[in-house]
Write an enzyme that holds these catalytic residues in place. Structure first.
Site, short mmCIF file in Angstrom:
data_model
loop_
_atom_site.label_atom_id
_atom_site.label_comp_id
_atom_site.label_asym_id
_atom_site.label_seq_id
_atom_site.Cartn_x
_atom_site.Cartn_y
_atom_site.Cartn_z
N ASP A 76 0.87 -1.16 0.00
CA ASP A 76 0.00 0.00 0.00
C ASP A 76 0.92 1.23 0.00
O ASP A 76 2.10 1.13 0.35
CB ASP A 76 -0.89 -0.03 1.26
CG ASP A 76 -1.61 1.28 1.48
OD1 ASP A 76 -2.37 1.69 0.57
OD2 ASP A 76 -1.41 1.90 2.54
N ASP A 97 -0.09 5.17 0.83
CA ASP A 97 -0.27 6.19 1.88
C ASP A 97 -0.38 5.56 3.26
O ASP A 97 -1.27 4.75 3.52
CB ASP A 97 -1.51 7.02 1.57
CG ASP A 97 -1.31 7.86 0.32
OD1 ASP A 97 -0.55 8.84 0.38
OD2 ASP A 97 -1.88 7.51 -0.73
N GLY A 129 -4.93 3.31 -3.27
CA GLY A 129 -6.18 3.98 -3.59
C GLY A 129 -5.97 5.18 -4.48
O GLY A 129 -6.92 5.76 -4.99
N LYS A 139 -8.50 -4.47 -4.04
CA LYS A 139 -7.08 -4.73 -4.25
C LYS A 139 -6.82 -6.22 -4.46
O LYS A 139 -5.94 -6.60 -5.23
CB LYS A 139 -6.27 -4.21 -3.06
CG LYS A 139 -6.21 -2.70 -2.97
CD LYS A 139 -5.30 -2.22 -1.84
CE LYS A 139 -5.23 -0.70 -1.79
NZ LYS A 139 -4.33 -0.22 -0.72
N ASP A 152 -2.06 -0.57 5.74
CA ASP A 152 -2.39 0.11 6.99
C ASP A 152 -3.87 0.42 7.14
O ASP A 152 -4.31 0.81 8.22
CB ASP A 152 -1.60 1.42 7.11
CG ASP A 152 -2.18 2.53 6.24
OD1 ASP A 152 -2.35 2.29 5.03
OD2 ASP A 152 -2.47 3.61 6.77
N ASN A 187 -9.13 -0.79 3.58
CA ASN A 187 -9.15 -1.23 2.19
C ASN A 187 -7.98 -2.14 1.85
O ASN A 187 -7.84 -2.59 0.71
CB ASN A 187 -9.18 -0.03 1.23
CG ASN A 187 -7.96 0.85 1.34
OD1 ASN A 187 -7.38 1.01 2.41
ND2 ASN A 187 -7.56 1.45 0.23
#
Length: 257
Positions: free
Chosen positions: A9, A11, A45, A184, A207, A210
């Site tokens: 991931d 962010d 995202g 994802k 984190d 999602n």
């Protein structure tokens, strides 16, 4: 187990969970993985246009728009496009309700509705400090994902008006607006198939909520120390916070680098 691919991931995972920067240790760890022949994929995202800084650290495969648009170098591996009529209907309804919508093409745009809650959500999800451009001709483009910014009471109006659309919350103030299933994990399966790698040979770092399906899918799921509690509960391992060199810490302790 020999792991062949790592999904990150962006962010709050690759980037510092507070200031959005990418640490030297994380850049070094990702380079070390690639030097060992392990494939590295960003699963985010973000829209593709907001992944330039991730490209600069050596990543060339991107799952973007929460799984709706996937690219390896210049090749599109997977994409899900929304029906233009649905986009137009949703834009008109949101205009009447004065609700914000965001649109994921390769770029990122919105419908122009502004509110402090919206800007706060943009900061928390995409590390944006200002609103993106307004695209008044969005229904003329390929849209891979649309998001609604709203509380639960407001969402009920949309569920009633658009019963054929799924509204999937992934942030306290943001929901995916889905005509088709987007995640994802679905995108990861497309990437694994493209490279000929089994899901048991994959690792994922995340984190947020999602990221849950992503961590559940792969052979080894790792939550950042700053991660959502639901994510931590399903993770195989919880590392340090992203701002405390959590990626490097986990990879070294697991013997990956």
């Amino acid at each position: 187990m020999t792991y062949k691919i790592v999904f990150f991931d962006v962010d709050g995972t690759i980037t510092h969970h507070r200031d959005g920067t990418i640490s030297k240790s994380t850049k070094k760890a990702i380079r070390a993985l690639k030097n060992k022949g392990i494939k590295v994929v960003a699963a985010t995202g973000r829209p593709f246009s907001m992944c330039r800084e991730i490209e600069e650290i050596g990543i060339d495969t991107f799952i973007t728009a929460n799984g709706a648009y996937v690219k390896h170098n210049q090749k599109v591996i997977h994409k899900i496009t929304m029906d233009k009529e649905i986009i137009q209907e949703m834009v008109e309804f949101a205009y009447m309700q004065n609700n914000a919508l965001s649109f994921y093409t390769e770029e990122f745009s919105m419908n122009g509705v502004q509110d402090p809650s919206i800007l706060k959500a943009l900061k928390e999800t995409l590390s944006l400090n200002e609103y993106p451009i307004i695209n008044s001709k969005i229904n003329e483009e390929e849209v891979y994902l649309m998001c609604l910014f709203a509380n639960d009471d407001t969402v009920q109006k949309y569920i009633y008006t658009f019963p054929h659309i799924t509204f999937k919350r992934w942030h306290p103030y943001v929901l995916n607006v889905l005509q088709h299933d987007v995640s994802k994990s679905i995108a990861i399966l497309k990437v694994l198939d493209y490279f000929g790698i089994d899901k048991s040979e994959a690792v994922a770092f995340g984190d947020g909520e999602n990221d849950i399906d992503m961590l559940e899918l792969v052979g080894l799921g790792i939550s950042m120390g700053n991660g959502n509690e639901k994510l931590k509960n399903i993770a195989d391992l919880v590392t340090k916070k992203s701002g405390d060199d959590g990626i490097e810490y986990a990879l070294k302790n697991l013997g990956f680098i």
